[in-house]
Design an enzyme around this catalytic site. Structure first.
Site, short mmCIF file in Angstrom:
data_model
loop_
_atom_site.label_atom_id
_atom_site.label_comp_id
_atom_site.label_asym_id
_atom_site.label_seq_id
_atom_site.Cartn_x
_atom_site.Cartn_y
_atom_site.Cartn_z
N GLY A 101 4.63 -4.53 3.64
CA GLY A 101 4.89 -5.88 3.10
C GLY A 101 4.65 -6.96 4.15
O GLY A 101 4.05 -8.00 3.85
N ASP A 115 -1.82 -2.28 10.04
CA ASP A 115 -1.97 -2.22 8.58
C ASP A 115 -2.51 -3.52 7.98
O ASP A 115 -2.74 -3.59 6.77
CB ASP A 115 -0.61 -1.94 7.92
CG ASP A 115 -0.20 -0.47 8.05
OD1 ASP A 115 -1.09 0.37 8.27
OD2 ASP A 115 1.00 -0.20 7.93
N MET A 130 5.61 0.18 3.04
CA MET A 130 4.52 -0.22 2.15
C MET A 130 3.76 -1.43 2.69
O MET A 130 2.98 -2.07 1.97
CB MET A 130 5.06 -0.49 0.75
CG MET A 130 5.58 0.78 0.10
SD MET A 130 5.99 0.54 -1.62
CE MET A 130 4.38 0.25 -2.34
N PRO A 185 8.70 -4.01 -1.03
CA PRO A 185 9.98 -3.71 -0.38
C PRO A 185 9.95 -4.04 1.12
O PRO A 185 8.97 -3.76 1.79
CB PRO A 185 10.13 -2.19 -0.57
CG PRO A 185 9.23 -1.83 -1.71
CD PRO A 185 8.15 -2.87 -1.77
N VAL A 186 11.04 -4.64 1.61
CA VAL A 186 11.13 -5.02 3.03
C VAL A 186 11.42 -3.77 3.86
O VAL A 186 12.31 -2.99 3.50
CB VAL A 186 12.24 -6.08 3.23
CG1 VAL A 186 12.36 -6.44 4.71
CG2 VAL A 186 11.95 -7.33 2.41
N LYS A 218 0.84 -1.22 0.00
CA LYS A 218 0.00 0.00 0.00
C LYS A 218 0.86 1.25 0.00
O LYS A 218 2.03 1.24 0.38
CB LYS A 218 -0.94 0.01 1.21
CG LYS A 218 -0.27 -0.06 2.59
CD LYS A 218 0.27 1.25 3.14
CE LYS A 218 1.03 1.06 4.45
NZ LYS A 218 1.87 2.18 4.83
O1 C5P Z 1 0.62 -2.28 14.48
P1 C5P Z 1 2.03 -2.43 14.02
O2 C5P Z 1 2.72 -3.57 14.74
O3 C5P Z 1 2.19 -2.52 12.55
O4 C5P Z 1 2.78 -1.09 14.47
C1 C5P Z 1 4.18 -1.05 14.58
C2 C5P Z 1 4.57 0.10 15.49
O5 C5P Z 1 4.32 1.35 14.86
C3 C5P Z 1 3.83 0.19 16.81
O6 C5P Z 1 4.43 -0.59 17.80
C4 C5P Z 1 3.94 1.68 17.14
O7 C5P Z 1 5.20 1.97 17.67
C5 C5P Z 1 3.87 2.31 15.78
N1 C5P Z 1 2.51 2.75 15.42
C6 C5P Z 1 1.97 3.85 16.05
N2 C5P Z 1 0.70 4.27 15.72
C7 C5P Z 1 -0.02 3.61 14.77
C8 C5P Z 1 0.53 2.50 14.09
C9 C5P Z 1 1.79 2.09 14.44
O8 C5P Z 1 2.60 4.46 16.92
N3 C5P Z 1 -1.24 4.04 14.47
#
Ligand code: C5P
Length: 305
Positions: free
Chosen positions: A108, A143, A106, A101-102, A16
Site C-alpha cells: 500500500g 515494490d 500488499m 491494508p496498512v 499487489k
Molecule cells: O525497498 P523497501 O523499502 O520497500 O524494503 C523494505 C525493507 O525490506 C528493506 O529495508 C529490507 O530490509 C527488506 N527487503 C529485503 N529484500 C528485498 C526487499 C526488501 O531485504 N528484496
C-alpha cells in the site's frame, strides 16, 4: 455563487499479491535477491495532488490512523524526489485515500509512492517518461515500480526489475486482514535467522506458475502459489496458521500469506466462491476484516484532473 474547486490531479494505484515469492540469501547491501510473480489486484490507493504553498499530507480511508505522516511517508518522499529531479520546489498537498491494508504485505505504501509520482508529474507537467518515473520509483522502494506497471509481472533483483508476464483470465481473491501489521524488515530478518543461509544467490521464477497463468488454469495457479517468507511471517504472527487453515477448509484453490504479511490471500474459483471464503473467515473469527479483490488490474493511472 459556487466556489471554484482547487485544481487537482487524482491518481489510482493498485495493491499487489505475490503469487510466488522466492527469496535468496541476504546480499551485502542488506536486500535479498527475489524471484517473484506479482499480480496487481483491485484494492486501491487514491492520491490527489493539489498546488499548495508548502509540502503537505492528509490521509483518509481504512486504518488511516496507522499511516506515518512524517518524513518517512513514501508519498511525501516521492513528491520530494520528483521535485529535486526536475529542479523545482515541492509545492503540493497530497491527500491519500487508503484502500490497501496498512502494513499488510500488499504494498500500500508503495502504491502511494507510485500514485504520488504520477500525480505530481501530471500536476507539474514535468513530462518525464514512464521509464524515467520507473527509475525514481525503484529509488523509493523495491515494490514501487510494480505499482506503476500493474497487471502481472515477474520481479527480480530486489523485486524492482520487472518483466511483464502473460496472464489470461480473472482471479478472485478473499483477503483476510489483520489490524496489527508486520514490519517488512523484521520478517526478512526472521527469514535470515531460520531459512536464510540455505537460500540461493539467484532464485528462479516459478515456471509452473507462469505456465498456469498463461493458460488460465485456475487449479494449477492455486497449486503453484507459494511464499518463502510465509514461515517467518507465521513465526511473528502464529495466529495466521488458523487463518490459512480456515480458507483451505472453505475450498480455496490455494492460500498464502501475501508478501511479508500478515494479509492472507485465498484464491476462489469464482467471485461468489471468493466471497463465500471471506464469509467463512469472518464467521471463524480469524480475520479483523475481510476484502474481496480481483486481478490482474492496471497500474497507477490518472482518474481525475
Ligand atoms: O525497498 P523497501 O523499502 O520497500 O524494503 C523494505 C525493507 O525490506 C528493506 O529495508 C529490507 O530490509 C527488506 N527487503 C529485503 N529484500 C528485498 C526487499 C526488501 O531485504 N528484496
Amino acid at each position: 455563487m459556487s466556489r471554484t474547486p482547487v485544481p487537482g490531479v487524482t491518481v489510482r494505484a493498485p495493491g499487489k499479491i505475490n503469487l510466488a515469492l522466492r527469496v535468496g540469501r541476504r546480499r551485502t547491501d542488506g536486500y535479498h535477491p527475489l524471484a517473484t510473480v506479482f499480480q496487481a489486484v483491485s484494492v486501491y490507493e487514491d492520491v490527489t495532488a493539489r498546488p499548495s504553498v508548502t509540502l503537505g499530507l492528509s490521509v483518509t480511508g481504512a486504518h488511516a490512523d496507522l499511516v506515518p505522516t512524517d518524513g518517512s511517508n513514501l508519498a511525501l518522499r516521492a513528491a520530494q524526489l520528483l521535485a529535486e529531479t526536475v529542479g523545482i520546489e515541492p509545492h503540493v498537498h497530497l491527500h491519500l485515500h487508503k484502500g490497501v491494508p496498512v502494513a499488510g504485505g500488499m504494498a500500500g505504501g508503495s502504491a502511494d509512492a507510485a500514485a504520488a509520482l504520477v500525480a505530481c508529474d501530471t500536476l507539474w507537467g514535468t513530462g518525464l517518461s514512464r521509464a524515467g518515473l520507473g527509475e525514481l520509483a525503484a529509488a523509493l522502494g523495491a515494490d514501487v515500480p510494480f505499482a506503476l506497471l500493474g497487471h502481472t509481472a515477474v520481479g527480480s533483483g530486489r523485486g524492482d526489475l520487472l518483466s511483464p508476464a502473460l496472464s489470461r483470465g480473472q482471479y478472485h481473491w478473499a483477503l483476510a486482514l489483520r489490524r496489527e501489521g508486520l514490519s517488512t524488515p523484521e520478517v526478512f530478518a526472521r527469514f535470515d535467522e531460520t531459512d536464510g543461509t540455505a537460500g540461493s544467490s539467484e532464485p528462479e521464477p516459478d515456471v509452473a506458475l507462469l505456465s498456469a497463468l498463461r493458460s488460465a488454469d485456475l487449479e494449477a495457479v492455486g497449486r503453484a502459489l507459494g511464499n518463502d517468507l510465509q514461515a517467518a511471517a507465521i513465526d511473528l504472527a502464529p495466529d495466521l496458521v488458523e487463518t490459512l487453515a480456515v480458507a483451505t477448509r472453505a475450498g480455496a484453490l490455494g492460500v498464502l500469506v501475501s508478501g511479508s504479511g500478515p494479509t492472507v490471500a485465498a484464491l476462489g474459483r469464482t467471485r461468489a466462491h471468493a466471497l463465500a471464503i471471506a464469509a467463512e473467515m469472518t464467521a471463524a473469527g480469524v480475520a479483523d476484516d475481510v476484502l474481496y479483490a480481483a486481478g490482474p488490474v492496471v497500474g497507477a493511472r490518472v482518474v481525475a484532473g
